[in-house]
Design a protein around this motif. Structure first.
Motif: not given
Ligand code: BJ8
Length: 423
Positions: A143-146, A282-285, A375-376, A380-383
């Motif tokens: 899904t993401c580079d990290g 946003g990102t998961p908790l 650092f996501c 962040d960009v989509e925000g």
């Protein structure tokens, strides 16, 4: 030595270091959850699960392994649990939500990596989480580079299987995801020695759908004027959904919902009248990340929904149950798991913005808080686009970035408090 200590030692865990986590968790849990007034009685079950989260469920998984079952851990809601269940294995979530594991992750990852990834690798390499010791197979995704690069590091220490998720949603991408699910099924058959049959897959689809139905039912209470359950309690239930036995979990959520039905009839709310209604996106908790919910709700606002993977993104859509033949069921899984999850890893991802706007209406939210784990880059960009689009529709929104530490708690209280004031 308690039974848990023996179990942890047998799992090869660093028991002494893990004890430090065991010392702080009950206090944190009590501050956030047990301090709430007027909690539904049905939360007792979930309190118990989380109160011994490294004891009860791990012991069940180990028992199942003794009986020949395999345990499969995953990190993303794109990875379908149905095929794991259909193969006779047990799925479990592995995302980690505590700062406790982050320094361990930073030993093998750059500091500028999101805390979810760092904590997950830290939990494995520091040997301080039983789920990361128990899993027979770890399933990563692209899904993401990290995450993609983190899986390579994790693979040095754990048995990994990687699913290649497309980042667009064209017809050929659905076909590709279908193929990926088929490949995963083959890997699971090899792991378990069991054949996935049409019958076992259909049954698994029903089990997971029922779990999602129960969560939908729970979330629907938050559409009420008088909300009968707090946002932080619903978050906890969503977090436990990744770990608990799915059928027992469904029963317990439905039991809680029966109690909430009564509360609705009697007009019982856990919030003060007129409290501002917040939708999070946003990102998961991941468990035990309760920080934002606690801050927002102790400021007097009510969280009525989460457009997040630990929220509505997890439960809103079901897999079609009509089909009983293998090809159509696999196609339906691909449709649901690719088509209906609007993660920021997709481009374009307008459906997520449409979802947020729809949820604002459905849950009668006064404002939206767009949450980004530090650092996501994806979220962040989509925000920027999310927040711009909401403002164009006159929906109040604030973007915040945070991590698993408490260092920014005061600053968050000030910013979020000011946001609530203007709603
Ligand atoms: S479907 S949100 S669970 S990928 S926060 S690790 S994206 S750098 S967790 Fe996720 Fe699946 Fe998407 Fe959901 Fe990377 Fe961002 Fe960290 Fe993230």
């Amino acid at each position: 030595m308690t039974d848990n200590h023996k179990m942890w030692a047998d799992l090869g865990m660093d028991v002494a270091t893990h004890d430090i986590l065991c010392e702080v968790l009950p206090g944190a849990f009590s501050d956030v959850f047990l301090s709430q007034e007027n909690r539904p009685k049905g939360m007792d079950y979930f309190n118990m699960v989380v109160g011994d989260i490294h004891g009860i469920r791990p012991a069940e998984l180990i028992e199942a392994q003794k009986n020949g079952q395999k345990v499969v851990g995953s990190f993303c809601i794109h990875v379908p649990d149905e095929v794991v269940i259909a193969a006779g294995a047990i799925p479990t979530g592995l995302c980690s939500g505590s700062q406790f594991w982050v320094p361990g992750g930073e030993k093998v990852l750059p500091t500028a990596t999101c805390p979810l990834i760092k904590a997950s690798l830290g939990a494995r390499f520091d040997r301080t989480c039983p789920f990361f010791r128990i899993a027979d197979l770890f399933v990563g995704e692209t899904t993401c580079d990290g995450k993609k690069k983190a899986w390579e590091i994790l693979a040095e220490d754990a048995p990994m299987y990687i699913m290649d998720i497309p980042q667009l949603k064209r017809e050929r991408d659905f076909k590709h995801w279908e193929e990926e699910i088929r490949g995963y099924m083959e890997r699971l058959e090899e792991l378990t020695g069991n054949k996935i049959t049409e019958e076992s897959l259909h049954k698994a689809i029903e089990i997971v759908n029922n779990k999602r139905r129960a969560l939908q039912r729970l979330n629907n209470f938050r559409k009420q004027k008088n909300v009968p359950i707090s946002g932080v309690d619903v978050l906890l239930i969503h977090q436990i959904a990744f770990f608990d036995d799915p059928e027992r979990f469904t029963t317990m959520v439905n039991k809680l919902c029966d109690e909430l039905d009564e509360r609705v009839k009697n007009g019982v709310s856990v919030y003060e009248e007129g409290s501002k209604r917040i939708l999070l996106t946003g990102t998961p908790l991941s468990i035990p990340n309760w920080k934002l919910h606690h801050i927002i709700e102790t400021l007097g606002a009510s969280i009525v929904g989460e457009e997040m993977c630990t929220g509505l993104r997890y439960c809103e859509n079901l897999v079609d149950e009509e089909a009983t033949d293998m090809d159509t069921m696999v196609e339906n899984l691909a449709r649901r798991y690719l088509g209906h999850i609007n993660c920021a890893c997709f481009t374009p991802n307008m459906e997520r913005i449409d979802d947020i706007k729809r949820l604002v209406k459905e849950y009668n939210a006064d404002g939206v808080i767009d949450v980004n784990l530090k650092f996501c880059n994806l979220y962040d960009v989509e925000g920027l686009k999310v927040e711009k689009s909401l403002r164009e529709d006159n929906i109040p929104v604030i973007g915040i970035e945070t991590d698993y530490t408490d260092e920014d708690a005061e600053q968050l209280k000030t910013r979020i408090g000011a946001f609530i004031e203007i709603l």
